[in-house]
Design a protein around this motif. Structure first.
Motif, mmCIF file in Angstrom:
data_model
loop_
_atom_site.group_PDB
_atom_site.id
_atom_site.type_symbol
_atom_site.label_atom_id
_atom_site.label_comp_id
_atom_site.label_asym_id
_atom_site.label_seq_id
_atom_site.Cartn_x
_atom_site.Cartn_y
_atom_site.Cartn_z
ATOM 1 N N TYR A 43 0.830 -1.199 0.000
ATOM 2 C CA TYR A 43 0.000 0.000 0.000
ATOM 3 C C TYR A 43 0.871 1.259 0.000
ATOM 4 C CZ TYR A 43 -2.920 3.843 1.223
ATOM 5 O OH TYR A 43 -3.519 5.070 1.190
ATOM 6 N N GLY A 44 1.944 1.241 0.772
ATOM 7 C CA GLY A 44 2.837 2.390 0.829
ATOM 8 C C GLY A 44 3.425 2.722 -0.544
ATOM 9 N N GLN A 45 3.823 1.677 -1.277
ATOM 10 C CA GLN A 45 4.361 1.883 -2.624
ATOM 11 C C GLN A 45 3.275 2.386 -3.571
ATOM 12 O OE1 GLN A 45 6.841 -1.532 -4.032
ATOM 13 N NE2 GLN A 45 6.637 -2.247 -1.929
ATOM 14 N N ALA A 54 -5.171 -8.534 0.280
ATOM 15 C CA ALA A 54 -5.277 -7.915 -1.038
ATOM 16 C C ALA A 54 -5.636 -6.443 -0.904
ATOM 17 C CB ALA A 54 -6.318 -8.638 -1.882
ATOM 18 N N ILE A 55 -5.236 -5.678 -1.891
ATOM 19 C CA ILE A 55 -5.623 -4.276 -2.030
ATOM 20 C C ILE A 55 -6.480 -4.176 -3.281
ATOM 21 C CG2 ILE A 55 -4.806 -1.924 -2.455
ATOM 22 C CD1 ILE A 55 -2.173 -2.752 -1.063
ATOM 23 N N LEU A 56 -7.648 -3.568 -3.168
ATOM 24 C CA LEU A 56 -8.510 -3.363 -4.328
ATOM 25 C C LEU A 56 -8.426 -1.904 -4.753
ATOM 26 C CD1 LEU A 56 -11.763 -5.365 -3.431
ATOM 27 C CD2 LEU A 56 -9.696 -6.147 -4.581
ATOM 28 N N GLY A 103 -8.270 -12.854 -11.690
ATOM 29 C CA GLY A 103 -7.538 -12.741 -10.440
ATOM 30 C C GLY A 103 -6.839 -11.406 -10.261
ATOM 31 N N PHE A 104 -6.789 -10.606 -11.332
ATOM 32 C CA PHE A 104 -6.145 -9.294 -11.232
ATOM 33 C C PHE A 104 -7.092 -8.154 -11.607
ATOM 34 C CE2 PHE A 104 -3.862 -5.907 -13.629
ATOM 35 C CZ PHE A 104 -3.295 -5.270 -12.530
ATOM 36 N N SER A 105 -7.707 -8.232 -12.775
ATOM 37 C CA SER A 105 -8.596 -7.160 -13.230
ATOM 38 C C SER A 105 -9.997 -7.695 -13.470
ATOM 39 C CB SER A 105 -8.042 -6.500 -14.503
ATOM 40 O OG SER A 105 -7.758 -7.472 -15.488
ATOM 41 N N ARG A 106 -11.005 -6.838 -13.156
ATOM 42 C CA ARG A 106 -12.395 -7.295 -13.256
ATOM 43 C C ARG A 106 -13.305 -6.132 -13.632
ATOM 44 N NH1 ARG A 106 -16.368 -9.622 -8.557
ATOM 45 N NH2 ARG A 106 -15.463 -7.883 -7.405
ATOM 46 N N ASP A 107 -14.272 -6.424 -14.488
ATOM 47 C CA ASP A 107 -15.295 -5.456 -14.880
ATOM 48 C C ASP A 107 -16.343 -5.408 -13.768
ATOM 49 O OD1 ASP A 107 -17.407 -4.035 -15.960
ATOM 50 O OD2 ASP A 107 -17.478 -5.156 -17.842
ATOM 51 N N THR A 128 0.646 -8.849 -4.935
ATOM 52 C CA THR A 128 2.100 -8.978 -5.037
ATOM 53 C C THR A 128 2.699 -7.733 -5.688
ATOM 54 O OG1 THR A 128 2.022 -9.960 -7.257
ATOM 55 C CG2 THR A 128 1.821 -11.468 -5.373
ATOM 56 N N HIS A 129 4.018 -7.649 -5.655
ATOM 57 C CA HIS A 129 4.700 -6.532 -6.302
ATOM 58 C C HIS A 129 4.473 -6.580 -7.808
ATOM 59 C CE1 HIS A 129 7.626 -3.317 -6.649
ATOM 60 N NE2 HIS A 129 8.192 -3.971 -7.640
ATOM 61 N N ASN A 130 4.367 -7.782 -8.374
ATOM 62 C CA ASN A 130 4.099 -7.924 -9.804
ATOM 63 C C ASN A 130 2.734 -7.333 -10.156
ATOM 64 O OD1 ASN A 130 4.660 -8.910 -12.492
ATOM 65 N ND2 ASN A 130 3.143 -10.515 -12.097
ATOM 66 N N ASP A 131 1.729 -7.600 -9.296
ATOM 67 C CA ASP A 131 0.396 -7.015 -9.512
ATOM 68 C C ASP A 131 0.484 -5.490 -9.476
ATOM 69 O OD1 ASP A 131 -0.789 -9.532 -9.618
ATOM 70 O OD2 ASP A 131 -1.329 -9.529 -7.490
ATOM 71 N N LEU A 132 1.292 -4.988 -8.545
ATOM 72 C CA LEU A 132 1.441 -3.545 -8.395
ATOM 73 C C LEU A 132 2.010 -2.919 -9.666
ATOM 74 C CD1 LEU A 132 1.011 -1.399 -6.156
ATOM 75 C CD2 LEU A 132 3.411 -1.708 -5.541
#
Length: 201
Positions: free
Chosen positions: A102-104, A144-146, A161-165, A183-187
């Protein structure tokens, strides 16, 4: 209501209005005055460049006390049960790796421009320029962060699992695209979409 009809009028959340004052300039007394009021008020300076370009600059912003609108999903679903934790509590209880993510995320969003402001609501953090472009929820249990952004879900390839309408799904905050960050990859994947939403706000 007369112009758009009853249905459109009923979809407007009138519980927590925001006042936007637009002028050629403001002085320090104007800025001081809005800070004394417990209301959502923004001062926006405009500049006209030879009638070819109109620039808008956020001079000052005051977040007022949230009304019942802070507790209502943007689509459907009713009010939030009292046992729901606030987003501030959720962030405080988040595991260290999630809090670091979240900080990043916050550092990236606030680094997009000097005109970015953050408003802490009951269930999410709202980041905006003149209007919201990213609404962030923190969920310690699911780790998770949404992030809800104003990007057309049809304009990108959704990733399970990552993006959703969420155009037809009840949710808090504003935005038609949900990004789930674990994860950092998701970020890293979320950054360009958040920047796109920033550019559209």
């Amino acid at each position: 209501m007369r112009k758009l009809g009853v249905q459109a009028a009923e979809e407007i959340d009138w519980s927590n209005p925001r006042l936007v004052c637009v002028a050629g300039d403001f002085n320090r007394y104007d800025e001081h005055a809005i800070m004394q009021m417990n209301r959502s008020i923004e001062l926006i300076r405009y500049r006209d460049f030879d009638s070819e370009l109109l620039a808008l600059e956020l001079v000052a912003s005051r977040s007022g006390a949230g009304g019942s609108g802070d507790n209502s999903p943007s689509k459907t679903g009713g009010k939030v049960p009292a046992q729901y934790k606030t987003v501030t509590e959720s962030l405080a209880q988040a595991p260290r790796p999630l809090a670091d993510l979240y900080g990043q995320l916050e550092a990236f969003i606030e680094g997009l421009g000097d005109d970015v402001t953050k408003k802490v609501l009951k269930l999410y953090f709202a980041f905006r320029r003149i209007k919201n472009f990213a609404c962030v929820e923190v969920h310690p249990k699911s780790q998770a962060i949404l992030v809800f952004v104003k990007v057309d879900p049809d304009s990108i390839e959704l990733e399970e699992g990552f993006s959703r309408d969420v155009r037809n799904i009840g949710h808090f905050g504003t935005g038609d695209l949900e990004l789930r960050i674990r994860t950092h990859n998701d970020l890293e994947k979320a950054f360009p979409l958040i920047q796109l939403s920033y550019g559209m706000s």
